[in-house]
Each structure stands twice: as C-alpha cells, then as structure tokens.
Design an enzyme around this catalytic site. Structure first.
Site, short mmCIF file in Angstrom:
data_model
loop_
_atom_site.label_atom_id
_atom_site.label_comp_id
_atom_site.label_asym_id
_atom_site.label_seq_id
_atom_site.Cartn_x
_atom_site.Cartn_y
_atom_site.Cartn_z
N ARG A 1 -150.01 -11.52 90.02
CA ARG A 1 -150.30 -11.92 88.65
C ARG A 1 -149.32 -12.97 88.10
O ARG A 1 -149.55 -13.57 87.06
CB ARG A 1 -150.33 -10.70 87.73
N GLU B 1 -149.64 10.48 88.40
CA GLU B 1 -150.07 9.10 88.18
C GLU B 1 -151.31 9.11 87.29
O GLU B 1 -152.14 10.01 87.39
CB GLU B 1 -150.37 8.40 89.51
#
Ligand code: UD1
Ligand code: MG
Length: 455
Positions: free
Chosen positions: A18, A158
């Site tokens: 990114r 998570e």
C-alpha cells in the site's frame, strides 16, 4: 530489570504494497530516519542488548540500510510470509542464544515508546511468561482483541476470528509483546495455523502459555505508540505526531518556537535553550544549534553547526559542513556550504560561501560568490580575519585573502591578496562629460530615419 538480557526481534518482512513504493515500507523515513530505525532506538532505550531483524521483501536494501542504523543487528530472512509467529521463528538462532527477555516488535510501528516496552519487560521480571502490549484505539476494527479474566490475559482474538460479543471489546493488541526467553521457542513451536487467515499467529502463544499454567498479562500503551503505518497518509500522520512531540520537548527545554507547527525537526536535531526559531524553519539531519541563537523565518538548515548568539536568516540556507562560530551572522538569501564562518563574521545578503573559511570579524558584501568549482574539482577560499569583501565580488578559488584585506566591489579575484592590501579586480571607471547626451541624440535620429524609410 537492567540485569536481564533482552533480545529485540523486529518483524519487517512485509512488502507494504500500500506504500506503492520501490523501497521496502519500513525504510520510509520519519524525521529523516527510517521508521524501522525508530523502532530500533526504542528497543535500545528499553534495554535491548541484542537485535534481530526479520526481513523478506527487499532483503538486500534492508541489509544495506541496517548497516547504518543498526550495525550490530543480525538479519534473518523469512522466505515465505506465513504469519507473525512464523516470522519470529525466523530468528530462532538468535532466540536460542538464551536471552532472559524476548521483545517482539513491528518495524512499521515507529512511534512505540520505550516506556511501554520497559513496562512489559518489568512484568517478565515479576514472573510473567508473556506480557502483551495493549491499547485502546478510537476504532478497534481490524485489531486483535485482548480477552482478559481476573487480571490475566487469556486470549488474543484476531478480528476475523472474533464472535460478535468479542468485537465489542475496546482493549486491543498493539502487536508487540515481551516473552520470557526460557519459554519463547517452546511456546512458538506449538503455534498452528488453524484460523481464518491460515497464518501462524504470534498471538496464539497467549492461550498456549495459559494452558501450560504460565502467567500471561496485558500492559498498556498510548494509541500513538501502536500506530502501524501502511500507506503514505499514515506515514504523514506519524510524522506529524513525531514532530508535535519533538516541538513540545524543545519548547519545554527552553527553545522558543513562535509558530511551532511550522518548524520541522530531524531525528537528531540538537538545539540549545534560549534559541528563538521563527516560523517556517526546516532542520534537516545533522544540525546542532547552541543556545541563544536566532533562526529567522524560512531558513533551511542541514548538516550545520551554529554556535551561541548567531543570527541566521531570514531565508538562509545552511548546507552540510556549514560551521558558524559565536555571533556569526548569515543573512537573507545566503547559502553556506562546507565553510566556517568565524566569530562575529558577517555574510549578510545574497551570497554563496562554499569550501571556505571566513575569518573572525570579516564582512562579506552583498552578492559575493566563492567560485569553488571548475566543473570537475572543488577548491578552497580562505578569507582572513577582519577582511572586507566589497559587494558583487567573485572569489575564484583556490584563493586567499589576507587578514584585513580589502576587496573593491565588483572584483573578480583570481590571485591571492596579502594582509591589509587593497585589491581591484575590475576595469577602472571612465567618465566622459556630455557623451551621454550626444549618444542619446544619435540614437534618436537613427530611429527616426528608420521609421521614415518604412513609410
Ligand atoms: C497484528 C496482530 C494483531 C494486532 C495488530 C496491531 C498478529 C497475528 N496479529 O495484526 O493482533 O492488533 O498486529 O497492528 O500478530 N510480518 C512479517 N512476516 C509475516 C507476517 C507479518 O514480518 O509473516 C510483519 C509485518 O511486516 C508487520 C508485522 O509483522 O510489520 C505485523 O503483521 P501484520 O500483517 O500487519 O499483522 P496485523 O494483521 O496487522
Ligand atoms: Mg498491521
């Protein structure tokens, strides 16, 4: 705690797609220093005695960079990116050397503060097997949730594996943790990949340790400490937080910043008390400013040393090797490179001084240039104490002007000038009475004749 040895394992194998960059993500800089180097500094400040850097993408570039910011670090390549536990295990060789504490950190979390790391290590010293650094983000989405019971941490879930109820938990995993060295490899080796992402999660060691009856706790850190950088907007956010911290620190240490939000520091800027910095000033790497200096607006300073009571700018550019001694003055639109401006010397207007010494008390007139470069090599200009260089002079190096030497304005000086001599390096002025008027008349009649011919 200081007696305990500590290995910091810094995970930096991610590609960082990114960032859209040819450079590995963690080498992007904050305050002029790669973010992973900030992480190394924090680890060292928290007492890490060993450093293991887990790299993957851009391994060569990472090794090369690490030579500079962490020459003692061992690097380990994680060939396949199979999860954070797998990444830590890439440094198995370092971990098995038998450290008391293993501090797992992320290379892309540059604002982590040493105090949060030290607090986690303290828990190990008190007997915990694992101490996880937690924080409370404004929006917990995407982070692992810390599931606590009776002051102990029982699991980290998570986001993708959370139940709806667990998603309501605001206390999140910052990612970093301290693990007792004697348990680390045994716990890590038990981690499997049976989860939503099919990765080997470091966070699973919490439940594994709990099942063995070991003590696992969570400690706290600020939101900023846990800020992970994934793209350039987040990089800029981290930069701005870093700058805000540094400005505040400078002000509390006695530096006046008139408009703090417009002053940019580097990771290594040193600046003394009672120095005043006007708005819009940039400090690049390697700057040392003593106390009582004035840095006027719009100055750009890097690799320079400025002694006490100097006056710099507005609009001054100090480049690497600029060395301003006490009470020197460098004024507007002046550029100084690899040059010493000795005590009380003045370089006030529109001047370039490069590869030079300007002696104490010398005065350099407006528009003076040291011609230091012939297109191939650099040459030195030496200007003696108390010399006076008239405006718009070109000093063609190598050349020396003696103590008290006096250079007439507009000179091109190609030969050295002895002490106290006066040098002219320009044609003498000629004045012809009435010639101006005569010339004007001649030009006017020529123009009139041309116009008539065209009609
Ligand atoms: C991780 C935590 C999560 C936490 C979050 C905080 C795990 C399983 N999850 O999730 O609980 O809330 O950080 O930001 O640890 N890395 C490697 N090799 C790998 C995988 C990761 O080097 O195989 C490195 C990455 O480059 C990165 C760091 O480890 O620096 C964390 O990995 P990332 O994928 O960002 O983990 P998160 O999903 O954010
Ligand atoms: Mg992450």
């Amino acid at each position: 705690m200081s007696q305990r040895s500590c290995l910091s394992v810094i995970l930096a194998a991610g590609e960082g797609t990114r960032m859209k960059s040819a450079m590995p993500k963690v080498l992007h800089a904050i305050a002029g220093l790669p973010m992973v180097a900030h992480v190394v500094k924090a680890a060292e400040a928290a007492g890490a005695t060993g450093l293991a850097l887990v790299i993957g993408h851009g391994a060569e570039k990472m090794r090369e960079a690490a030579q500079k910011f962490a020459p003692k670090a061992e690097t380990f390549v994680q060939e396949k990116r199979l999860g954070t536990a797998h990444a830590v295990l890439a440094a198995r060789e370092a971990i098995s050397k038998g450290y008391d504490d293993i501090l797992v950190m992320f290379g892309d979390t540059p604002l982590i503060d040493a105090a949060a790391l030290a607090a986690a290590r303290q828990k190990l010293a008190e007997g915990a097997a694992v101490a996880v650094i937690g924080f409370r983000p404004p929006n917990p989405t995407g982070y692992g949730r810390l599931i606590e019971k009776g002051g102990h941490l029982v699991a980290i879930r998570e986001e993708k594996d959370c139940s709806e109820a667990e998603k309501e938990i605001g206390f999140c995993n910052a990612g970093m943790m301290a693990v007792a060295g004697k348990h680390a490899l045994r716990l890590l080796d038990q981690v499997g990949n049976n989860n939503a992402k099919g990765e080997f999660y470091l966070t699973d060691i919490v439940e594994i340790a709990g099942a063995e009856g070991l003590d696992v706790v969570a400690t706290g850190a600020s939101f900023e400490s846990a800020l992970g950088i994934n793209n350039r907007a987040e990089l800029a956010e981290a930069e701005s937080i870093w700058q805000a911290r540094r400005r505040r620190e400078a002000m509390l240490a006695g530096v006046t910043l008139i408009a703090p939000e417009t002053v940019y520091f580097s990771h290594d800027t040193e600046i003394g008390a009672d120095t005043i910095v006007e708005p819009n000033v940039w400090f690049g790497p390697g700057v040392k400013i003593a106390s009582g200096a004035k840095i006027h607006a719009f100055s750009h300073i890097e690799g320079a040393t400025v002694a006490s009571n100097c006056d710099v700018g507005p609009f001054a550019r100090l480049r690497p090797g600029a060395d301003l001694r006490q009470k020197a003055k460098v004024g507007n639109f002046c550029e100084i490179k690899q040059a010493t401006i000795e005590e009380g010397a003045k370089v006030n207007h529109l001047t370039y001084i490069g590869d030079a010494r300007v002696g104490a008390g010398a005065n350099i007139g407006a528009g003076t240039i040291t011609c230091n470069y012939d297109g191939f090599s650099k040459f030195f200009t030496d200007i003696g104490e108390g010399a006076f260089v008239g405006s718009n002079s070109a000093l063609v190096a190598p050349v020396a002007i003696g103590k008290g030497g006096y250079i007439a304005s507009g000179s091109v000086i190609t030969e050295s000038v002895p002490d106290d001599a006066l040098a002219f390096g320009r044609a003498r002025q000629k004045t012809l009475p009435g010639k101006g008027k005569e010339l004007r008349e001649r030009f006017a009649s020529a123009a009139a004749a041309k116009k008539k011919a065209a009609e």
